[in-house]
Design a protein around this motif. Sequence first.
Motif, PDB file in Angstrom:
ATOM      1  N   ILE A   1       0.824  -1.204   0.000  1.00 14.75           N
ATOM      2  CA  ILE A   1       0.000   0.000   0.000  1.00 14.75           C
ATOM      3  C   ILE A   1       0.858   1.253   0.000  1.00 14.75           C
ATOM      4  O   ILE A   1       0.410   2.335  -0.380  1.00 14.75           O
ATOM      5  N   ASN A   2       2.140   1.119   0.389  1.00 22.10           N
ATOM      6  CA  ASN A   2       3.028   2.271   0.430  1.00 22.10           C
ATOM      7  C   ASN A   2       3.221   2.871  -0.958  1.00 22.10           C
ATOM      8  O   ASN A   2       3.486   4.064  -1.099  1.00 22.10           O
ATOM      9  N   ASP A   3       3.113   2.032  -2.000  1.00 25.09           N
ATOM     10  CA  ASP A   3       3.261   2.553  -3.356  1.00 25.09           C
ATOM     11  C   ASP A   3       2.046   3.383  -3.775  1.00 25.09           C
ATOM     12  O   ASP A   3       2.087   4.078  -4.789  1.00 25.09           O
ATOM     13  N   LEU A   4       0.966   3.302  -3.015  1.00 31.64           N
ATOM     14  CA  LEU A   4      -0.207   4.126  -3.293  1.00 31.64           C
ATOM     15  C   LEU A   4      -0.147   5.455  -2.547  1.00 31.64           C
ATOM     16  O   LEU A   4      -0.892   6.380  -2.872  1.00 31.64           O
ATOM     17  N   THR A   5       0.695   5.567  -1.536  1.00 26.29           N
ATOM     18  CA  THR A   5       0.777   6.785  -0.735  1.00 26.29           C
ATOM     19  C   THR A   5       2.047   7.579  -1.015  1.00 26.29           C
ATOM     20  O   THR A   5       2.272   8.612  -0.396  1.00 26.29           O
ATOM     21  N   THR A   6       2.890   7.117  -1.919  1.00 25.84           N
ATOM     22  CA  THR A   6       4.132   7.804  -2.267  1.00 25.84           C
ATOM     23  C   THR A   6       4.229   7.921  -3.776  1.00 25.84           C
ATOM     24  O   THR A   6       3.940   6.971  -4.505  1.00 25.84           O
TER      25      THR A   6
ATOM     26  N   ASN B   1       0.215  17.215   5.867  1.00 25.42           N
ATOM     27  CA  ASN B   1       0.593  15.878   6.357  1.00 25.42           C
ATOM     28  C   ASN B   1       1.408  15.105   5.321  1.00 25.42           C
ATOM     29  O   ASN B   1       1.200  13.910   5.111  1.00 25.42           O
ATOM     30  N   LYS B   2       2.345  15.801   4.703  1.00 21.82           N
ATOM     31  CA  LYS B   2       3.187  15.167   3.684  1.00 21.82           C
ATOM     32  C   LYS B   2       4.665  15.364   4.025  1.00 21.82           C
ATOM     33  O   LYS B   2       5.059  16.389   4.589  1.00 21.82           O
TER      34      LYS B   2
ATOM     35  N   ILE C   1       5.512  11.675   0.285  1.00 27.29           N
ATOM     36  CA  ILE C   1       4.919  10.623   1.089  1.00 27.29           C
ATOM     37  C   ILE C   1       3.715  11.206   1.834  1.00 27.29           C
ATOM     38  O   ILE C   1       3.848  12.178   2.586  1.00 27.29           O
ATOM     39  N   ASP C   2       2.568  10.612   1.628  1.00 29.57           N
ATOM     40  CA  ASP C   2       1.360  11.031   2.336  1.00 29.57           C
ATOM     41  C   ASP C   2       1.339  10.330   3.688  1.00 29.57           C
ATOM     42  O   ASP C   2       1.203   9.126   3.789  1.00 29.57           O
ATOM     43  N   LEU C   3       1.516  11.113   4.759  1.00 26.14           N
ATOM     44  CA  LEU C   3       1.592  10.539   6.103  1.00 26.14           C
ATOM     45  C   LEU C   3       0.219  10.202   6.664  1.00 26.14           C
ATOM     46  O   LEU C   3       0.107   9.556   7.695  1.00 26.14           O
TER      47      LEU C   3
END
Length: 398
Positions: free
Chosen positions: A5-10, A367-368, A396-398
């Motif tokens: 899922i990290n590839d969806l938030t970065t 929040n990035k 990166i979306d925190l």
Amino acid sequence: MMHSINDLTTFCRKTTGDVPAKLVGASTTVVGSKMYLFGGRLVTERKMVSDLYMFDMETFSWEKIPISPDDDVPRARYFHSADTWNNKLIIFGGMSNQPDSINPEDLCVLNDVRFFDIATRHWLPASQSTKVPEHLIPRARYAHLSSVTSDQLFIIGGQDFNNTWLDDVCVYDLVNNAWVLRRDYPRHCGTYRSVAVSSHTTVRSPMEEVRTLHSISTLGPPGQRFGPDRNADPATEFTQSEVLTHLPYSVPPSEEHPCDIYLYSNYNFTDVKRELEVFSPLPENGFLIEDKSSAMAGSTFPPGLRFPTGAILGTNLIIAGTYLAHSFQSFSIWVLDLTNMTWTRIDPGKAVETGSWFRGSLWAEANKFIIFGNRNGNLVDDYNRRLLSWDHVAVIDL
């Protein structure tokens, strides 16, 4: 196949506009949705500069800020510090070229404080500060730490021209433009191994404050706090405050509730040692230091991070930096939850798996976390040259 899922938030983007050249020792400072880059040494010419750039974190565009010929521009420098206060940038110290020398290798270190007014886009004249005792003025230094809280600039550690550690803390009163305090600090601190950060807001915890006399007198006695007549007899039945969940909230700091400075250090990278100390300003000049090193916990801890950067987001301390091992290199991001002192790693996904990434900045309003670098670069080669690139950002979306 399962995907992280990290590839969806970065995601990674190429920056546009007046992209700065590759630099060594430049500073980056976030103000709102803008990041300001100052100074550094050009890699191609081994020349120090005093250029100022602004990066828009919404459009990923760079602008080189034009300087008025009438401005008193600070001397070119690198490995200085830069902070923000009252919509101004504050530059302190660093290493510079010796005045009037034609030899670029003829260097010196500085101890000046300079201000850039963001609203007017002008450098303010070098201030003729109030006469202060000589022992309060910090020795010239570079690669030091800095942070602002309670209208004061803290300068911590660093090295002098001979690379001798300067084990002290110096405090500058930003309202009165004067050095007001200097005290010994028995630890080696510098940008290679440490970072000092504070926040523009402080987190209040009503669960703790509601038990104090101050909170009770402000709200009134239970049973008559929210009635139309505060003088009426209290209700016979009411909900006790202790059984309610009072959520923490962020507010601007005050004299009673200032923002602390968190100083994180890591060293001895083959067997990493980690230290965390909290600087708490006092109402009058001065501050307390609390060692929180032994309180840090977690199933895993950050590895040794070179040239760490950091930020505070709510009750979280974010630490990021370059991790170099014999078989693996990466830009690594970690978060310390200050409520339970537990470390957690942030996985940025594939966006920074390759390339050269070195400088991280927090865009708190969104929040990035923004990482600057070059996705086509070589991390090890660039690290060995202390080279900073600005061609790409990973968000990166925190």
